[in-house]
Structure formats: C-alpha cells, structure tokens
Design a protein around this motif. Sequence first.
Motif, PDB file in Angstrom:
ATOM      1  N   GLY A  49       0.786  -1.216   0.000  1.00 26.41           N
ATOM      2  CA  GLY A  49       0.000   0.000   0.000  1.00 26.41           C
ATOM      3  C   GLY A  49       0.821   1.269   0.000  1.00 26.41           C
ATOM      4  O   GLY A  49       2.041   1.264   0.112  1.00 26.41           O
ATOM      5  N   VAL A  50       0.116   2.391  -0.118  1.00 27.97           N
ATOM      6  CA  VAL A  50       0.729   3.701  -0.064  1.00 27.97           C
ATOM      7  C   VAL A  50       0.724   4.207   1.378  1.00 27.97           C
ATOM      8  O   VAL A  50       1.748   4.640   1.903  1.00 27.97           O
ATOM      9  N   ASN A  51      -0.434   4.126   2.031  1.00 27.28           N
ATOM     10  CA  ASN A  51      -0.543   4.582   3.417  1.00 27.28           C
ATOM     11  C   ASN A  51      -0.097   3.515   4.414  1.00 27.28           C
ATOM     12  O   ASN A  51       0.436   3.829   5.466  1.00 27.28           O
ATOM     13  N   ASN A  52      -0.343   2.261   4.099  1.00 25.69           N
ATOM     14  CA  ASN A  52       0.081   1.138   4.934  1.00 25.69           C
ATOM     15  C   ASN A  52       1.182   0.384   4.204  1.00 25.69           C
ATOM     16  O   ASN A  52       1.176   0.302   2.975  1.00 25.69           O
TER      17      ASN A  52
END
Length: 63
Positions: A49-52
Amino acid sequence: MSEIKIPTSQTEIIEARIIPKSNCYIIEIVYEKSEETTKNKQIAGVDLGVNNLIAITTNQTGI
C-alpha cells in the motif's frame, strides 16, 4: 493500421488501449480469463500500500 505487433498467448482479445504519457505510450490489452476454483485450497492475497506498508488477507479462518 500499423506494422507494430505485440506477441500474446491470448486468442480472444476484447480491447486494446493506447494511452499517451509525457514521453511514452502505455499499451493495455484487455481479455477475459475464466476463474479457477479454490475449493480446499489455501490462498492469500498481498497488497503493498501507499498509506500502509502491507495488507494481507486469506481464505482460511483464524489466520
């Protein structure tokens, strides 16, 4: 309309897209593929992911 050939193992292509970018072109080939059955198989999916950092899911309960 062009002499450009893209090798593929697919025989029934639904759509071909040419997407212009700033300094290149992206070619997308769209086709259908039948789903494989997952009866009694252990399967996990991983998503970077990008945020995670990472997300993981599985079809096994309790894991």
